[in-house]
Design an enzyme around this catalytic site. Sequence first.
Site, PDB file in Angstrom:
ATOM      1  N   CYS A 229      25.780  -7.168  48.028  1.00  0.00           N
ATOM      2  CA  CYS A 229      26.276  -7.848  47.043  1.00  0.00           C
ATOM      3  C   CYS A 229      27.410  -8.490  46.918  1.00  0.00           C
ATOM      4  O   CYS A 229      27.998  -8.919  45.763  1.00  0.00           O
ATOM      5  CB  CYS A 229      26.253  -6.427  45.768  1.00  0.00           C
ATOM      6  SG  CYS A 229      27.711  -5.356  45.976  1.00  0.00           S
TER       7      CYS A 229
ATOM      8  N   CYS B  36      28.628   1.065  49.428  1.00  0.00           N
ATOM      9  CA  CYS B  36      29.201  -0.009  48.558  1.00  0.00           C
ATOM     10  C   CYS B  36      29.464   0.729  47.220  1.00  0.00           C
ATOM     11  O   CYS B  36      28.232   1.176  46.637  1.00  0.00           O
ATOM     12  CB  CYS B  36      28.275  -0.964  48.522  1.00  0.00           C
ATOM     13  SG  CYS B  36      28.922  -2.311  47.157  1.00  0.00           S
TER      14      CYS B  36
ATOM     15  N   ASP C 146      35.472 -22.576  70.610  1.00  0.00           N
ATOM     16  CA  ASP C 146      36.728 -22.076  69.581  1.00  0.00           C
ATOM     17  C   ASP C 146      37.103 -20.988  70.236  1.00  0.00           C
ATOM     18  O   ASP C 146      36.613 -19.921  70.457  1.00  0.00           O
ATOM     19  CB  ASP C 146      35.973 -21.962  68.330  1.00  0.00           C
ATOM     20  CG  ASP C 146      37.023 -21.609  67.105  1.00  0.00           C
ATOM     21  OD1 ASP C 146      37.932 -21.233  67.666  1.00  0.00           O
ATOM     22  OD2 ASP C 146      36.692 -21.630  65.940  1.00  0.00           O
TER      23      ASP C 146
ATOM     24  N   CYS D 194      27.193  -1.764  44.228  1.00  0.00           N
ATOM     25  CA  CYS D 194      25.500  -1.709  44.361  1.00  0.00           C
ATOM     26  C   CYS D 194      24.895  -0.563  44.780  1.00  0.00           C
ATOM     27  O   CYS D 194      23.694  -0.323  44.430  1.00  0.00           O
ATOM     28  CB  CYS D 194      25.200  -2.962  44.956  1.00  0.00           C
ATOM     29  SG  CYS D 194      24.913  -2.836  46.723  1.00  0.00           S
TER      30      CYS D 194
ATOM     31  N   CYS E 243      30.001  -5.713  51.407  1.00  0.00           N
ATOM     32  CA  CYS E 243      28.819  -5.431  51.232  1.00  0.00           C
ATOM     33  C   CYS E 243      27.768  -6.690  51.418  1.00  0.00           C
ATOM     34  O   CYS E 243      27.974  -7.620  50.798  1.00  0.00           O
ATOM     35  CB  CYS E 243      28.398  -4.689  49.710  1.00  0.00           C
ATOM     36  SG  CYS E 243      26.674  -4.520  49.588  1.00  0.00           S
TER      37      CYS E 243
END
Length: 412
Positions: A204, A217, A338, A220, A201
Site C-alpha cells: 500500500c 505495515c 551507474d 494495511c 509497504c
Amino acid sequence: MAGNSDPLTPRAKLAVTAGKAVAAASRAAGRGSGSVIGGKVALRLDPDLLARLAQNLDVILVSATNGKTTTTRLIAEALRAAGPVVSNALGANMPAGITSALAGGSDAKFGVIEVDEKYLAGVARDTDPKCIALLNLSRDQLDRAAETRMLAENWREGLAGSKAVVIANCDDPLVVWAASSSPNVVWVAAGQMWKDDAWSCPSCGGVMQRPGDDWYCGECGFRRPTPSWALSGDHVLDPHGSAWPIHLQLPGRANKANAASSAAVAAVFGVPPQVALERMYQVQAVAGRYDVVQFQNRDLRLLLAKNPAGWLETFSLIDPPPAPVILSVNARGADGTDTSWLWDVDYTRLTGHPIFVLGDRKLDLAVRLEVAGQHFQVCENLDQAVQLCPPGRIEVIANYTAFQDLRRRVGN
C-alpha cells in the site's frame, strides 16, 4: 535429449546440435564458455526448445538479487542425493544460458536453474517448475534494472496461481509480497541485513514498522508471515522444530541463510535436512568466489560484491583490522554503468584496514572513501596493490567484471 520417454523433435535435436557446435567454436576461440551464444543459436532454430528440454525434469528455479549462484550450487549438491542434476552452475542465468545448460543434461532427473530476476516470470512459464526459491530483492544495476518494487510486482504477477512450491524468505517484505500470489508457499526465516529497500509497504505504500526481527505495515496490515523453516545461528530449524547443524566451507551468515533455503528446497523432493546439509559441505568455492589464491607469494581471498546489500554482507566476512583490503570497481555493461550505488555502502566499516583501490572506476570509489573518512591508496593494477599491502592475507572485494578481471590476472 531431455529424457528417453519423450524424445525431442527433429527440429529440437538440430537446435541442440547447432547450439553445442557454436558453443564449442566460441570456446576454441577463447571467448568464454560459449553457453550464451550457443543457447541463442539453439533458441533461434527452435523457440520452444527451453520448454521441450524442461518437460522431463523436476525443475527448481532460484532467483534473487544476491546469492543465487551460491544457492543454486547448494541445492544442486543436496538434490544429487536423490538423482542426477543438470544446472547452470557458472551463472549464465538468462534464457539462452539456461537453454544451453539443460541441453547438456540428457540423463538428469532435476534441473536446478539460477534465473536473473528480470527473466523469472518468463522462464517459469516455459519450464513449469516444481519449486521456486526466492531469496531477496534489493537495488542493483540502477541504470538497467527496474526499481525493486517493480521487480517484485513482475514476480507477483508472473507467479500468480503457479503450481510450484515457492520457498520464500519471510524476512524480506518485497519477497513476501511477490510470493503471496502463489497458492503454495513455504516461508523460511533466512534473515536480511540490508533493509534500505523495504521501508515502505510494497502493498500500500505505507511506512513499514520494524520491531526487532519482525515487520508489518501499520496502515494495511501486511505483515511478516510465520516461518516453517528458520536459520538459527549455526543451525537450520525444520518445520518439526528439529535443529540441524550447518556444515559449510563457505564463509559468513549469508551463506548459512542460503543453506537454510536450500534445505527447505531439498525437503520438497524428499531429501532430509541432515543429508542435504552434509552434502552442501562439498561446495568450497562458487565460480571463484571465496577462493584463496596464491599470487606474488601472498594469499588473496577473492570476494564478490555487486551492490550495497552484497557489500554489507561481505564486510562481515573479512578478517579484522589491520588485514589489508583491496577494492576494485568497474562500471561496464554487466555491472551497470551507474556507480551512484557506492554512496549507499557504509565504507566506515573498513576503518582500521589499509585500503587499496583499483578498477575502471577507482576515482569514483576514492571520492566515496574520502567522504567516509577512510585512509586509502589508489593503484594502477592488482600487482601494484599487492606489493603495497602489508604482510598477511589480503581480502580482495570486487564487483562483477572487476572480479572476472582479477580472476584472469591471478590465473583462477
